[in-house]
Design a protein around this motif. Structure first.
Motif, PDB file in Angstrom:
ATOM      1  N   GLN A 386       0.839  -1.206   0.000  1.00 31.08           N
ATOM      2  CA  GLN A 386       0.000   0.000   0.000  1.00 31.08           C
ATOM      3  C   GLN A 386       0.874   1.257   0.000  1.00 31.08           C
ATOM      4  OE1 GLN A 386      -2.543   0.146   3.435  1.00 31.08           O
ATOM      5  NE2 GLN A 386      -3.603   2.010   2.788  1.00 31.08           N
ATOM      6  N   THR A 389       2.549   1.781  -3.494  1.00 34.01           N
ATOM      7  CA  THR A 389       1.699   2.048  -4.663  1.00 34.01           C
ATOM      8  C   THR A 389       0.802   3.274  -4.517  1.00 34.01           C
ATOM      9  OG1 THR A 389       0.078   0.462  -3.781  1.00 34.01           O
ATOM     10  CG2 THR A 389       1.698  -0.361  -5.382  1.00 34.01           C
ATOM     11  N   GLU A 390       0.621   3.786  -3.316  1.00 35.96           N
ATOM     12  CA  GLU A 390      -0.200   4.978  -3.116  1.00 35.96           C
ATOM     13  C   GLU A 390       0.663   6.235  -3.123  1.00 35.96           C
ATOM     14  OE1 GLU A 390      -3.782   3.026  -0.360  1.00 35.96           O
ATOM     15  OE2 GLU A 390      -2.459   4.574   0.468  1.00 35.96           O
ATOM     16  N   SER A 391       0.022   7.367  -3.394  1.00 37.06           N
ATOM     17  CA  SER A 391       0.763   8.639  -3.375  1.00 37.06           C
ATOM     18  C   SER A 391       1.143   9.026  -1.949  1.00 37.06           C
ATOM     19  CB  SER A 391      -0.073   9.756  -3.995  1.00 37.06           C
ATOM     20  OG  SER A 391      -1.184  10.077  -3.162  1.00 37.06           O
TER      21      SER A 391
END
Length: 429
Positions: A386, A389-391
């Motif tokens: 997470q 892959t998340e900003s």
């Protein structure tokens, strides 16, 4: 106001404790601070009016010469271009050295005549109003502070950034003896302490309840403020596929780093990715490095200088903090907050933490939503993926807000200055 700082390490730009002092006293005038310290290194920054260095070597020689003469360090002797090689923090040294060596060291200091006319003359010239003591695992430094406090009727402010009192030592007899004697020494120090400055509320609450001494929390300040982070960003070393860990891998942190490395292997296999964990550390123990090198996603990068440290930190895709899950290590660091956390929060980079929830640094990050935090191995891979892959924009913004409020060096230093001034004024009244 005149502050006598008593500590193991000098104020510096490279040692963890030295950098903490640099932050704590950043708003003080140079002529307001003098320092007594015992590490053989020289300061690499001028932040004191005068330094008095009394090393273990001086103490041993003093046994045969009947007086242990230290060295008054003139600011002209300090080479601002030569950085200290000492990167050992209090917790690391406490676990690396044999308790027998600590007991022997304390005995040698105990029989040595360290309180010389030269030291007395130096103290008189400094005209201190208050002692700021940063004690550690060795007991002799407590005796130094208490002796000077009694002789010159100076209030003591004790700075606690690593807790050794509420440790449940289950080691060998000599280890239990060392910890038991240290607890007695801490209890005695508390009787002379006017105020405690702690780095987290866990220490504050524990010490206030046990010793009934007023305690103030001042979290570790960052090396730069949030708005300065961008100037350390270096596009040439930025790597979107790299997670970065900087610092001490002892206290069995390397075991947690191994688990992160294995989790990255699974993520790479499942997503055809090429993520790596880059570890920057001065560690030389081949058994520890060997364990890390067994993991194909881990890359050992070695030690970096102060400037390189900031560039590496502010240019990372993801910064990593970890703690060990071993019961003995949890007990040792449960009230400690890593000095790197302040810089990590101010960096504006994504931040991932892995460790037990009952360690202060992990609970601080998780409870306040300042990082992606995994607190057991079952959730490690999912939360790590997470984070990758998340900003992370929302978490980053919240982290920067906390960096401005809890970890602003100038703000915290001003608060410390005001607090010490109040203590001195109360003593005069």
């Amino acid at each position: 106001m005149k502050v006598l700082l008593i500590s193991h390490n000098p104020i510096s730009t490279s040692n963890n404790m030295g950098k903490t002092f640099l932050s704590l006293f950043s708003s003080f005038r140079i002529d307001e601070i003098s320092q007594f310290y015992v590490h053989p290194s020289l300061p690499d920054v001028v932040r004191c009016n005068s330094y008095y260095r009394l090393t273990d070597k001086n103490i041993i020689k003093g046994i045969f010469r009947f007086s242990a003469y230290g060295k008054i360090i003139d600011c002209k002797e300090i080479d601002l271009n030569k950085k200290s090689s000492n990167t050992v923090d209090t917790v690391k040294s406490a676990t690396k050295k044999n308790p027998f060596r600590y007991l022997l060291r304390d005995m040698v200091w105990g029989v040595s005549r360290w309180y010389t006319k030269k030291l007395k003359k130096w103290i008189v010239l400094q005209k201190p109003d208050v002692i700021f003591l940063a004690p550690g695992y060795a007991k002799f430094i407590y005796n130094v502070a208490i002796k000077i406090s009694k002789e010159y009727k100076l209030p003591i402010v004790t700075y606690i950034c690593d807790d050794f009192y509420f440790v449940n030592n289950k080691g060998f007899l000599i280890s239990r003896l060392q910890v038991g004697l240290l607890k007695r020494k801490i209890s005695r120090l508390m009787k002379f302490t006017n105020e405690i400055i702690s780095i987290c509320d866990e220490i504050k609450d524990s010490y206030e309840k046990k010793f009934h001494v007023h305690c103030m929390t001042l979290m570790t300040g960052s090396s730069f403020n949030v708005d300065e982070a961008q100037k350390y960003y270096n596009e040439e070393i930025y790597d979107k596929t790299a997670l970065v860990y900087l610092g001490n891998v002892r206290c069995n942190r390397y075991k947690s780093l191994r688990q992160i490395g294995y989790a990255l292997e699974q993520i790479n296999e499942q997503n055809n990715a090429n993520y790596r964990l880059k570890i920057y550390t001065s560690e030389k123990d081949e058994s520890i490095l060997g364990c890390l090198n067994e993991v194909k996603t881990i890359e050992i990068c070695g030690y970096v200088s102060s400037e390189e440290f900031l560039q590496t930190l502010c240019s990372a895709e993801v910064l990593v903090h970890t703690e060990s899950f071993d019961e003995s290590m949890v007990d040792l660091v449960k009230h400690s907050v890593s000095t790197k956390i302040a810089d990590s929060l101010a960096s504006g980079r994504k931040f991932f933490a892995y460790g037990p929830e009952n360690v202060a640094s992990i609970s601080y990050l998780k409870n306040n939503g300042l990082a992606y935090v995994a607190t057991d191995e079952d959730e490690l891979k999912d939360i790590l993926y997470q984070c990758l892959t998340e900003s992370g924009e929302q978490i980053i913004n919240k982290a920067k807000t906390f960096a401005k409020t809890n970890h602003d060096s100038e703000r915290n230093s001003i608060l410390l200055h005001d607090e010490l001034q109040k203590i001195i004024e109360n003593e005069v009244e």
